[in-house]
Design a protein around this motif. Sequence first.
Motif, PDB file in Angstrom:
ATOM      1  N   THR A  43     -11.564 -13.864 -14.141  1.00 30.06           N
ATOM      2  CA  THR A  43     -11.681 -14.112 -12.703  1.00 30.06           C
ATOM      3  C   THR A  43     -10.320 -14.016 -12.028  1.00 30.06           C
ATOM      4  N   VAL A  44      -9.291 -14.580 -12.677  1.00 26.33           N
ATOM      5  CA  VAL A  44      -7.932 -14.499 -12.132  1.00 26.33           C
ATOM      6  C   VAL A  44      -7.480 -13.052 -12.022  1.00 26.33           C
ATOM      7  N   SER A  45      -7.727 -12.254 -13.060  1.00 28.74           N
ATOM      8  CA  SER A  45      -7.295 -10.859 -13.065  1.00 28.74           C
ATOM      9  C   SER A  45      -7.959 -10.070 -11.945  1.00 28.74           C
ATOM     10  N   PHE A  46      -9.280 -10.153 -11.837  1.00 28.84           N
ATOM     11  CA  PHE A  46     -10.001  -9.396 -10.822  1.00 28.84           C
ATOM     12  C   PHE A  46      -9.670  -9.875  -9.413  1.00 28.84           C
ATOM     13  N   SER A  47      -9.546 -11.190  -9.260  1.00 29.40           N
ATOM     14  CA  SER A  47      -9.233 -11.742  -7.938  1.00 29.40           C
ATOM     15  C   SER A  47      -7.858 -11.289  -7.460  1.00 29.40           C
ATOM     16  N   ALA A  48      -6.890 -11.215  -8.389  1.00 27.91           N
ATOM     17  CA  ALA A  48      -5.545 -10.772  -8.023  1.00 27.91           C
ATOM     18  C   ALA A  48      -5.558  -9.323  -7.548  1.00 27.91           C
ATOM     19  N   LEU A  49      -6.359  -8.482  -8.200  1.00 29.74           N
ATOM     20  CA  LEU A  49      -6.429  -7.074  -7.811  1.00 29.74           C
ATOM     21  C   LEU A  49      -7.110  -6.904  -6.461  1.00 29.74           C
ATOM     22  N   LEU A  50      -8.173  -7.656  -6.227  1.00 33.16           N
ATOM     23  CA  LEU A  50      -8.833  -7.614  -4.920  1.00 33.16           C
ATOM     24  C   LEU A  50      -7.915  -8.161  -3.833  1.00 33.16           C
ATOM     25  N   GLY A  51      -7.131  -9.182  -4.181  1.00 34.38           N
ATOM     26  CA  GLY A  51      -6.173  -9.724  -3.223  1.00 34.38           C
ATOM     27  C   GLY A  51      -5.093  -8.725  -2.869  1.00 34.38           C
ATOM     28  N   ALA A  52      -4.638  -7.949  -3.869  1.00 35.09           N
ATOM     29  CA  ALA A  52      -3.628  -6.924  -3.602  1.00 35.09           C
ATOM     30  C   ALA A  52      -4.171  -5.847  -2.678  1.00 35.09           C
ATOM     31  N   ALA A  53      -5.434  -5.466  -2.863  1.00 39.41           N
ATOM     32  CA  ALA A  53      -6.053  -4.489  -1.969  1.00 39.41           C
ATOM     33  C   ALA A  53      -6.178  -5.046  -0.550  1.00 39.41           C
ATOM     34  N   THR A  54      -6.483  -6.332  -0.450  1.00 42.13           N
ATOM     35  CA  THR A  54      -6.565  -6.972   0.863  1.00 42.13           C
ATOM     36  C   THR A  54      -5.208  -6.975   1.555  1.00 42.13           C
ATOM     37  N   MET A  55      -4.140  -7.222   0.803  1.00 47.48           N
ATOM     38  CA  MET A  55      -2.803  -7.175   1.387  1.00 47.48           C
ATOM     39  C   MET A  55      -2.465  -5.771   1.879  1.00 47.48           C
ATOM     40  N   ASN A  56      -2.904  -4.745   1.164  1.00 49.14           N
ATOM     41  CA  ASN A  56      -2.694  -3.373   1.627  1.00 49.14           C
ATOM     42  C   ASN A  56      -3.469  -3.108   2.914  1.00 49.14           C
ATOM     43  N   ASN A  57      -4.692  -3.680   3.008  1.00 45.51           N
ATOM     44  CA  ASN A  57      -5.506  -3.508   4.216  1.00 45.51           C
ATOM     45  C   ASN A  57      -4.931  -4.228   5.422  1.00 45.51           C
ATOM     46  N   THR A  58      -4.067  -5.193   5.185  1.00 46.03           N
ATOM     47  CA  THR A  58      -3.532  -5.992   6.292  1.00 46.03           C
ATOM     48  C   THR A  58      -2.047  -5.713   6.501  1.00 46.03           C
ATOM     49  N   PHE A  59      -1.215  -6.148   5.579  1.00 47.79           N
ATOM     50  CA  PHE A  59       0.233  -6.029   5.734  1.00 47.79           C
ATOM     51  C   PHE A  59       0.680  -4.563   5.817  1.00 47.79           C
ATOM     52  N   CYS A  60       0.292  -3.754   4.827  1.00 48.16           N
ATOM     53  CA  CYS A  60       0.748  -2.354   4.791  1.00 48.16           C
ATOM     54  C   CYS A  60       0.122  -1.535   5.913  1.00 48.16           C
ATOM     55  N   LEU A  61      -1.165  -1.732   6.160  1.00 48.51           N
ATOM     56  CA  LEU A  61      -1.814  -0.988   7.243  1.00 48.51           C
ATOM     57  C   LEU A  61      -1.266  -1.402   8.601  1.00 48.51           C
ATOM     58  N   ALA A  62      -0.874  -2.668   8.752  1.00 46.83           N
ATOM     59  CA  ALA A  62      -0.263  -3.118  10.010  1.00 46.83           C
ATOM     60  C   ALA A  62       1.030  -2.351  10.271  1.00 46.83           C
ATOM     61  N   ILE A  63       1.843  -2.154   9.234  1.00 46.83           N
ATOM     62  CA  ILE A  63       3.074  -1.366   9.390  1.00 46.83           C
ATOM     63  C   ILE A  63       2.736   0.060   9.800  1.00 46.83           C
ATOM     64  N   PHE A  64       1.722   0.618   9.167  1.00 47.60           N
ATOM     65  CA  PHE A  64       1.311   1.994   9.454  1.00 47.60           C
ATOM     66  C   PHE A  64       0.867   2.126  10.915  1.00 47.60           C
ATOM     67  N   LEU A  65       0.034   1.219  11.365  1.00 49.34           N
ATOM     68  CA  LEU A  65      -0.468   1.276  12.744  1.00 49.34           C
ATOM     69  C   LEU A  65       0.638   1.000  13.749  1.00 49.34           C
ATOM     70  N   ALA A  66       1.613   0.173  13.377  1.00 44.29           N
ATOM     71  CA  ALA A  66       2.753  -0.065  14.261  1.00 44.29           C
ATOM     72  C   ALA A  66       3.557   1.219  14.446  1.00 44.29           C
ATOM     73  N   LEU A  67       3.720   1.992  13.383  1.00 46.61           N
ATOM     74  CA  LEU A  67       4.424   3.270  13.488  1.00 46.61           C
ATOM     75  C   LEU A  67       3.665   4.230  14.405  1.00 46.61           C
ATOM     76  N   ILE A  68       2.341   4.295  14.231  1.00 43.65           N
ATOM     77  CA  ILE A  68       1.518   5.163  15.082  1.00 43.65           C
ATOM     78  C   ILE A  68       1.657   4.757  16.541  1.00 43.65           C
ATOM     79  N   SER A  69       1.629   3.460  16.787  1.00 40.70           N
ATOM     80  CA  SER A  69       1.629   2.955  18.161  1.00 40.70           C
ATOM     81  C   SER A  69       2.989   3.073  18.832  1.00 40.70           C
ATOM     82  N   PHE A  70       4.044   2.618  18.165  1.00 42.67           N
ATOM     83  CA  PHE A  70       5.351   2.528  18.813  1.00 42.67           C
ATOM     84  C   PHE A  70       6.173   3.810  18.699  1.00 42.67           C
TER      85      PHE A  70
END
Length: 547
Positions: free
Chosen positions: A462-489
């Motif tokens: 459960t720890v292993s799978f949850s960590a991987l899903l959490g990493a994907a969630t961080m990409n959907n939020t933190f990394c994608l936020a940087i990407f969209l900021a570049l597009i916008s600004f």
Amino acid sequence: MGDLLSQYFIDPDTLPEGHHGDVQVMFLGLVYGFILFTASGWIAEGSELLLLIPSIAGFVGTVVLPFLGAVPDGAIVLFSGMGPDAQEELSVGVGALAGSTIMLLTVPWSLAMLAGRVDVRPDGKTNYKRPGGSGPGWKKLSSPSKIFGTGVNCDDTIASNAKIMIITALAYFIIQIPAFYYSCGYTEEFERGDCNAEALFPFAFGGLIFTCICFFAYLYHCLSDGAEDLIDNVRMKAVEGGDISLSALFEDLAGPQGARQPLVRDQRISDFLRPFFSKVDVDNSGELDVMEFGQLMKSLGENIGGDELKQLFAGVDKDGSGAIEFNEFVDFTVEWLLQKMAGEGEGGKQLSIMTPKDVSTMTAGTDEGEGEGEEVPDFLEGLTPEEQQARVKAHASWLLFTGTATVLLFSDPMVGVMSAMGERWNISPFYVSFIFAPLASNASELISAYVFAQKKTKKTMTVSFSALLGAATMNNTFCLAIFLALISFRQLAWVFSAETIAILFVELCMYKLAQRTFLPTWMAGLVIALYPLSLILVHGLEQMGLD
């Protein structure tokens, strides 16, 4: 790259054309990739060291660790859109984002399933616990080569984590749907100049706001939910490896005068010690004889034998039954920790659960202790629990600082090298970044998932799978936020329809898979197949005209 920093890095465009130049560019990429891989390892190691500090372990495990894990990918995305050729190099950023997300959800997931698989019994239950009447040769996995008739179990935590991942993925729709509407979804439209990129900037900004909200909401959710399973696994690994003493881990158990704190502290120690106890309780009796007790002490870094072991065994066996029950061992451990941290730990009843270095000193000259045990790290040698924690904080801070600084320093030249590779090989830099960027930035997550899964328990799966899903969630939020900021600004065009569809396809597949609490091992082949399939999907969509 800034004018000042550019003087210290090789510009790949200045390297000669032809095969000799291609080899030089590849070698440069390998060097930068290895440096980023090492720096990512420093960040992961520093974060895990902070998990050993009880007072901040909860915050580190739920907030700091997920955030720092996304820093390398975020840095690559950021620098891909900061140069003069931002529109072209942004393909490197989206390749890193897509490659990281898809790789994390497929390769380490399937490897964790293979590492953590156990036999499935005739009654359909996984073989995590020793059944009654089983002989001494019982194993969780009867044969290392066995695939069919094996599987892994996890709890419904991964289903809820997968739902969070899908919710955060809605940010892609905020920008992608308008991209199709404003003729930015197809290559032919973009090349004709029909794409109204300016009309997408408000949607990019709206997506940025959405991802930021999701990012902080996810961190709050993690902080509220806690990360005790992850923290305990890291602590067990540290004690087993002799990286820190048990007393240093639970320093906050005692008050200023050594007074016992609330019972929950005892429960945390009980939960921590149980896997060590169960590992040596081979007959599943719930009791340990002298030999099993000696094995338990060795797993905690104590190489004790002979009369000393018998004397210690008698001190723990308070009821004189000739066997030590789990509760007796926990009570004795708690008592010793309280005494030690209050400065009262003296006498024959003291349980010296120290690092292996301390034990080797104590048992020097005896057959049982001589030459055994692992060395404690030099920066912790000979320190008290309080000094160990202070030194761990300092060492972890140094690792985090140097790792983060190195990532920020080398991400920009790495982007330039991957872009140059694409140009020289006449392929989109997206494919180069998709394959190579995750190898440099996400190797630590892959290794951690595999190591946790090797313990072959429902909790560690459960720890292993949850960590991987959490990493994907961080990409959907933190990394994608940087990407969209570049597009916008920076007012860049969103021309990544095929890549977006591939990311959403894999996340939807893994969301569906995560609804199951039992995963047969053969499914690992389907999971890892999603990785090359996603590349084929991107190529196929581009051939159909999507940008």
